[in-house]
Every structure is written in structure tokens, then in C-alpha cells.
Design an enzyme around this catalytic site. Structure first.
Site, PDB file in Angstrom:
ATOM      1  N   GLY A  44      33.393  74.826  16.897  1.00 12.15           N
ATOM      2  CA  GLY A  44      32.053  74.717  17.482  1.00 12.15           C
ATOM      3  C   GLY A  44      31.448  76.096  17.675  1.00 12.15           C
ATOM      4  O   GLY A  44      31.773  77.021  16.922  1.00 12.15           O
TER       5      GLY A  44
ATOM      6  N   VAL B 293      30.856  78.126  23.771  1.00 15.00           N
ATOM      7  CA  VAL B 293      31.866  77.191  24.282  1.00 15.00           C
ATOM      8  C   VAL B 293      33.278  77.706  23.954  1.00 15.00           C
ATOM      9  O   VAL B 293      34.214  77.486  24.728  1.00 15.00           O
ATOM     10  CB  VAL B 293      31.626  75.763  23.736  1.00 15.00           C
ATOM     11  CG1 VAL B 293      32.750  74.824  24.149  1.00 15.00           C
ATOM     12  CG2 VAL B 293      30.288  75.219  24.231  1.00 15.00           C
TER      13      VAL B 293
ATOM     14  N   GLU C 259      37.446  77.931  15.529  1.00 15.34           N
ATOM     15  CA  GLU C 259      36.728  77.820  14.253  1.00 15.34           C
ATOM     16  C   GLU C 259      35.247  77.851  14.598  1.00 15.34           C
ATOM     17  O   GLU C 259      34.680  76.846  15.017  1.00 15.34           O
ATOM     18  CB  GLU C 259      37.109  76.510  13.561  1.00 15.34           C
ATOM     19  CG  GLU C 259      38.568  76.442  13.145  1.00 15.34           C
ATOM     20  CD  GLU C 259      38.875  77.287  11.906  1.00 15.34           C
ATOM     21  OE1 GLU C 259      37.941  77.569  11.132  1.00 15.34           O
ATOM     22  OE2 GLU C 259      40.037  77.666  11.724  1.00 15.34           O
TER      23      GLU C 259
ATOM     24  N   CYS D 213      28.615  75.006   8.876  1.00 13.71           N
ATOM     25  CA  CYS D 213      28.974  76.314   9.444  1.00 13.71           C
ATOM     26  C   CYS D 213      29.009  77.409   8.388  1.00 13.71           C
ATOM     27  O   CYS D 213      28.747  78.565   8.696  1.00 13.71           O
ATOM     28  CB  CYS D 213      30.317  76.216  10.148  1.00 13.71           C
ATOM     29  SG  CYS D 213      31.644  75.629   9.081  1.00 13.71           S
TER      30      CYS D 213
HETATM   31  P1  NAD Z   1      29.170  70.457  19.625  1.00 18.56           P
HETATM   32  O1  NAD Z   1      27.981  70.559  20.507  1.00 18.56           O
HETATM   33  O2  NAD Z   1      29.552  69.146  19.047  1.00 18.56           O
HETATM   34  O3  NAD Z   1      30.385  71.076  20.451  1.00 18.56           O
HETATM   35  C1  NAD Z   1      31.681  71.162  19.928  1.00 18.56           C
HETATM   36  C2  NAD Z   1      32.658  70.559  20.919  1.00 18.56           C
HETATM   37  O4  NAD Z   1      32.640  71.325  22.127  1.00 18.56           O
HETATM   38  C3  NAD Z   1      32.307  69.126  21.300  1.00 18.56           C
HETATM   39  O5  NAD Z   1      33.451  68.310  21.186  1.00 18.56           O
HETATM   40  C4  NAD Z   1      31.803  69.249  22.721  1.00 18.56           C
HETATM   41  O6  NAD Z   1      32.094  68.115  23.501  1.00 18.56           O
HETATM   42  C5  NAD Z   1      32.543  70.460  23.237  1.00 18.56           C
HETATM   43  N1  NAD Z   1      31.802  71.138  24.306  1.00 18.56           N
HETATM   44  C6  NAD Z   1      30.474  71.376  24.342  1.00 18.56           C
HETATM   45  N2  NAD Z   1      30.155  72.053  25.477  1.00 18.56           N
HETATM   46  C7  NAD Z   1      31.316  72.238  26.154  1.00 18.56           C
HETATM   47  C8  NAD Z   1      31.659  72.877  27.394  1.00 18.56           C
HETATM   48  N3  NAD Z   1      30.756  73.463  28.158  1.00 18.56           N
HETATM   49  N4  NAD Z   1      32.957  72.884  27.770  1.00 18.56           N
HETATM   50  C9  NAD Z   1      33.892  72.295  26.998  1.00 18.56           C
HETATM   51  N5  NAD Z   1      33.622  71.692  25.823  1.00 18.56           N
HETATM   52  C10 NAD Z   1      32.362  71.653  25.404  1.00 18.56           C
HETATM   53  O7  NAD Z   1      29.048  71.426  18.385  1.00 18.56           O
HETATM   54  P2  NAD Z   1      28.325  72.827  18.279  1.00 18.56           P
HETATM   55  O8  NAD Z   1      29.028  73.827  19.128  1.00 18.56           O
HETATM   56  O9  NAD Z   1      26.859  72.710  18.361  1.00 18.56           O
HETATM   57  O10 NAD Z   1      28.698  73.098  16.754  1.00 18.56           O
HETATM   58  C11 NAD Z   1      27.948  73.928  15.976  1.00 18.56           C
HETATM   59  C12 NAD Z   1      28.607  75.283  15.861  1.00 18.56           C
HETATM   60  O11 NAD Z   1      29.920  75.107  15.361  1.00 18.56           O
HETATM   61  C13 NAD Z   1      27.916  76.192  14.887  1.00 18.56           C
HETATM   62  O12 NAD Z   1      27.950  77.503  15.396  1.00 18.56           O
HETATM   63  C14 NAD Z   1      28.767  76.097  13.636  1.00 18.56           C
HETATM   64  O13 NAD Z   1      28.699  77.219  12.815  1.00 18.56           O
HETATM   65  C15 NAD Z   1      30.132  75.934  14.238  1.00 18.56           C
HETATM   66  N6  NAD Z   1      31.011  75.227  13.324  1.00 18.56           N
HETATM   67  C16 NAD Z   1      32.078  75.869  12.847  1.00 18.56           C
HETATM   68  C17 NAD Z   1      32.905  75.242  11.941  1.00 18.56           C
HETATM   69  C18 NAD Z   1      34.114  75.911  11.385  1.00 18.56           C
HETATM   70  O14 NAD Z   1      34.921  75.215  10.793  1.00 18.56           O
HETATM   71  N7  NAD Z   1      34.277  77.205  11.541  1.00 18.56           N
HETATM   72  C19 NAD Z   1      32.627  73.934  11.539  1.00 18.56           C
HETATM   73  C20 NAD Z   1      31.524  73.303  12.073  1.00 18.56           C
HETATM   74  C21 NAD Z   1      30.717  73.947  12.975  1.00 18.56           C
END
Ligand code: NAD
Length: 480
Positions: free
Chosen positions: A193, A197, A215, A249
Site C-alpha cells: 500500500g 500507512v 511493498e 503501482c
Molecule cells: P489501501 O487504501 O487499500 O490500503 C492498503 C491497506 O492498508 C488496506 O488493507 C487498508 O485497510 C490498510 N490501511 C489503511 N489505512 C490504515 C491505517 N491507518 N492503519 C492500518 N492499516 C491501514 O491502498 P493504498 O494504500 O491506497 O494503495 C495504493 C498505494 O499502494 C500506492 O502508493 C501504490 O503504489 C501502492 N501499491 C504498491 C504495490 C506494490 O506491490 N509495491 C501494489 C499495489 C499498490
């Protein structure tokens, strides 16, 4: 819509998985293979439900969803099943002369209970591929799908609950549930994510000294040289950027192009968009929607940067943003200030490849870096002078699909890696095992440390290993 796991139940659910681990449920390799095979069957059986859920969550086109989610998971399971017997073998390693007679090996052990927290953009793949690696390595798993893809979270929970495996727990919910989940003690956490976070996850992990794999994302550049095959580069960039409506991502976040080919590249990317999605992409079944209103409004604001060369249309009700190319963009504009994570592609000009390298290096290390050129010397210069999670030369996104390559970021774009054997390694402890013969037991190591023992000990420890001598010789020959 998913049903959030009651917060009061989360500790018990994780304890149950730990209990299963401690009872040895996950240990046997045959058992791991059986679980992975059943998981494969369930993914196949639930395929339509997962595709429907992905379409409901953000209009993910069925074929994109199959290739990047369902098919991706199936090939990952197949690859794991094909190689697992080799991965679990103890690895014999040399034993230095002074430790003879004896033998040394590395044994891969499961870590215990691992937590996998997935995001919404590839919600199936990003939950199940780490889960597959964790099971392959013999762990129990607590898996948390993203609440921002609620239908998919629901479908994934149904699928994993169908497995009815005491060592696999699913926790559904948002921030409150994930916070409660992170209070539990895990033996590894793999979080995918955003980097804000990730810091929350790392702080929670520190409480239990739990290792983490993060990741993350960031601004991944695509450098297009004057020596690029523009027809191919434009198509490959457009495909990689607008797949999943840019919510990838490792999508090219922005393009750096040399001035002499700027106009032709922009025109060709525009042509590719028409070829892929027609003259009105809003009507194309092959173009996804933005995941929610908050992300829609965030991305819509970025459209104010530079000049709109292609696209630019939006529809808030449908959360539609057309595949868009922006030109005349400068570095200080909002679109260059954050990861775009949407179908907006800024194209900036840079005078030379070295300037492009300097531009990239002025920012955090990206998750992906793409370079398009037919000039090998330019490829070498970019590779030697930049750093990123992965690189593609004259391509984009493909680094993620080869299970023989590690997938992960560096610095702000992530910590650790997985996929294929790298995932198995991430979720394994490498245990050092040295076995010594009792046939002889020279007293040289034991006190009292007499002068003669000291002399012998120094000499024995300084005897170079024949393998080290051979390596030294090879190095010298290579240098000469
Ligand atoms: P998201 O909002 O779905 O969050 C990811 C996870 O974090 C979720 O399961 C969510 O419940 C949890 N979460 C959110 N806030 C939280 C908190 N305060 N405390 C604990 N857990 C919490 O996804 P996102 O973060 O918007 O994802 C997008 C980002 O992820 C982009 O920056 C993207 O580049 C990155 N990403 C990376 C990869 C990789 O493989 N490297 C893949 C996909 C996305």
C-alpha cells in the site's frame, strides 16, 4: 459488500492460526502442496465471482482482471508447486578447513504466523500471491483484504473460508480492524500500500520486533530517448499507463522525453489510446473506473497541470477519467508532486539522458524505472547511475510477471521482495546448521590457552580455504 470482522474477535482469530501452526498443521511439505492445490481449485471455482466483484468495485475489465489477478495467481501457484520440493531442500554449504571434520547446511524453516495486508488496486493478486508464498514456506497466515474493494474483499473471504484451513485466517475491515490486527504478535508482516500507512505498520511491528516486507509505490519514470523505437515505445507506455485506469503501482507515472521526439511520442501515445479504447474511451469495456470519489477528486485536480494534449474528460457520477496526456508540465506542478495513481500521463522534456538520470535521482528511489532506447550505451548509463525496485528496457510492467525476478522496492518504494522463490525466502527463516564429528576432539580451542595453543590456533585459523584461494585467483585473472 463485506462484513467487517468484529474487533473483539481479532485476537482470538489470530490465536487460532497460531495454535494451528504450533500443532504442526502447516509443517509437512505434502500438506502445503495439498493446501495450495485446494486453493488453486477454489480460485478456478470462484473465478466468475471474483471477476464480478472486481467489475463491481471499479469496473475492472474482465480480461485485464483475468490476466493480472486470476491468471497471475494460478501461474504463481503452478510455479510454486513445480519448485517447492527444491526450495525446501537443505542447502549444503562449504565448511572451512579449520572446522573439519564437519558439515554445514542452511535449512529453511517456517517463521510462524504471518500477516498479509493487501490494497485495493489488484486486490486478488496482492492478497493471494503473498499468501501462496507464506503457505509454501509452511506458515500460518492472517490475511486482510482492502476495504476499498469491498465486493472483492467479500469474495476473497468466502473463498478463503471455503478452504476451512485452521492455519488460514481472514480479517475484513478498514483502519480500526487493521489497527487491532497489527496489535497482535506476528512473525512477519507483508504490507502492500502507501508509504504513510507503511510507517504505521512498521511502528506496530517494532513493538514485537516483527520483520516487515513493505511493498509501496512512488513516481516511476519512463525515459524515452531520441534513439527509441517510438512506435513501440508509445504503445507500450500507453498500455502500461492506462491498464487498470492507471491504478497500478508500477505504471509509468510520468515520461521524460528528448525534445526532438517529444511531439511524435505524444502523437503516437494519442493514437495508441484511440486504437485501444476508441475515440470515446468512456464507452470502452476495456477501460476501468477510479476506485472511489476521494481518489476521483484527487486525480481530477491533477488535470489542471500543464496543457491537455490528449483526453481530459471526466464524469464524477461514473468516476470516469479519460486516458489523458499532459504536456508543458514543470516539476513544481501538483501532478509531479505525488504518485498519480490514475490515467493521467505528464510528458516532460529533458535535454539528454544524463539530465534524465539527474531528474530521477533528485526524487526518491522509484518502484519501477523504464527506459526506451535502441542505444545500449544509454541503457548502461541509466542502469549504472540510477536505482529502483525494478527496471524494464523497452518495455513496462513485465518485471512483475516473471516469477524468477524479485518484486519489491528500495528506499521509499519498499523494503524486501517476493514472487516465486523470493517469496518463499521472505517467509522462511534460514537456519544455520553445523554438524561436527566427535571422532576427534583436538584440545586446541579449550582453555587453558597456553602459548603453544595460541600459536597453533592463530595458524589454524589463518589457513586459507582452498575455495577462497581459487576465487582470489579468478579475480586476478579477470582483472589482468
Ligand atoms: P489501501 O487504501 O487499500 O490500503 C492498503 C491497506 O492498508 C488496506 O488493507 C487498508 O485497510 C490498510 N490501511 C489503511 N489505512 C490504515 C491505517 N491507518 N492503519 C492500518 N492499516 C491501514 O491502498 P493504498 O494504500 O491506497 O494503495 C495504493 C498505494 O499502494 C500506492 O502508493 C501504490 O503504489 C501502492 N501499491 C504498491 C504495490 C506494490 O506491490 N509495491 C501494489 C499495489 C499498490
Amino acid at each position: 459488500m463485506f462484513t467487517a470482522t468484529p474487533i473483539a474477535d481479532i485476537a482470538t482469530i489470530v490465536d487460532r492460526a497460531r495454535d494451528a501452526f504450533e500443532r504442526g498443521v502447516t509443517r509437512s511439505v505434502a500438506g502445503r502442496r495439498a493446501t495450495l492445490t485446494r486453493l488453486r481449485t477454489l480460485v478456478v471455482d470462484h473465478e466468475q465471482r471474483l471477476l464480478d466483484a472486481l467489475a463491481a468495485d471499479f469496473g475492472k475489465p474482465a480480461i485485464e482482471a483475468w490476466v493480472t489477478e486470476i491468471g497471475f495467481v494460478l501461474t504463481d501457484i503452478d510455479h510454486t508447486l513445480a519448485h517447492l520440493d527444491r526450495w525446501v531442500q537443505p542447502e549444503r554449504v562449504p565448511t572451512p578447513m579449520s572446522f573439519q571434520p564437519g558439515s554445514s547446511r542452511i535449512v529453511r524453516e517456517p517463521l510462524g504466523v504471518v500477516c498479509v495486508i493487501a490494497p485495493w488496486n489488484y486486490p486478488v493478486q496482492l492478497l493471494l500471491v503473498p499468501l501462496v508464498a507464506a503457505i509454501a514456506a509452511g506458515n500460518a497466515v492472517a490475511a486482510k483484504p482492502s476495504e476499498l474493494a469491498p465486493s472483492t474483499s467479500d469474495a476473497l473471504a468466502a473463498l478463503l473460508n471455503d478452504l476451512a484451513d485452521p492455519a488460514i485466517a481472514v480479517i475484513e475491515g478498514g483502519v480500526a480492524e487493521t489497527t487491532a490486527l497489527l496489535e497482535q504478535r506476528f512473525d512477519h508482516i507483508l504490507y502492500t500500500g502507501n508509504s504513510r500507512v507503511a510507517r504505521v505498520v512498521m511502528r506496530a511491528a517494532a513493538e514485537h520486533l516483527t520483520p516487515v516486507t513493505l511493498e509501496l509505490g512512488g513516481k516511476s519514470p519512463a525515459i524515452v530517448s531520441a534513439h527509441a523505437n517510438l512506435a513501440v515505445a508509445a504503445k507500450r507506455i500507453a498500455w502500461a499507463k492506462f491498464l487498470n485506469a492507471g491504478q497500478t503501482c508500477i505504471a509509468p507515472d510520468y515520461v521524460l522525453v528528448q525534445p526532438s521526439v517529444h511531439d511524435e511520442l505524444v502523437r503516437r501515445i494519442g493514437d495508441a489510446i484511440v486504437e485501444f479504447y476508441g475515440t470515446d474511451p468512456a464507452t470502452s469495456p476495456d477501460f476501468a473506473r477510479i476506485v472511489n470519489d476521494a481518489h476521483f477528486h484527487r486525480i481530477e485536480k491533477l488535470l489542471d497541470s500543464g496543457t491537455t494534449a490528449v483526453g481530459g474528460d471526466t464524469d464524477a457520477d461514473l468516476r470516469y477519467i479519460a486516458p489523458t496526456v499532459l504536456t508543458d508540465v514543470t516539476r513544481d506542478e501538483p501532478v509531479m508532486g505525488e504518485e498519480i495513481f490514475g490515467p493521467v500521463l505528464p510528458v516532460l522534456t529533458i535535454d539528454s539522458i544524463d539530465d534524465a538520470v539527474a531528474f530521477v535521482n533528485a526524487d526518491d528511489k522509484p518502484l519501477a524505472l523504464y527506459v526506451f532506447t535502441e542505444d545500449e550505451d544509454e541503457v548502461d548509463r541509466v542502469l549504472a547511475n540510477t536505482s529502483s525496485g525494478g527496471v524494464c528496457v523497452n518495455a513496462a510492467l513485465f518485471q512483475v510477471s516473471n516469477p524468477h525476478l524479485p518484486f519489491g522496492g528500495v528506499g521509499e518504494s519498499g523494503t524486501g521482495a517476493y514472487h516465486g522463490e523470493f517469496g518463499f525466502e521472505t517467509f522462511s527463516h534460514r537456519r544455520a546448521v553445523y554438524e561436527r564429528s566427535t571422532r576427534i576432539d583436538p584440545p586446541i580451542l579449550y582453555p587453558p590457552y597456553t602459548q603453544s595453543k595460541q600459536r597453533l590456533l592463530r595458524r589454524a585459523l589463518m589457513i586459507s580455504d582452498p575455495r577462497d584461494q581459487l576465487a582470489k585467483l579468478r579475480n586476478r585473472l579477470r582483472r589482468d
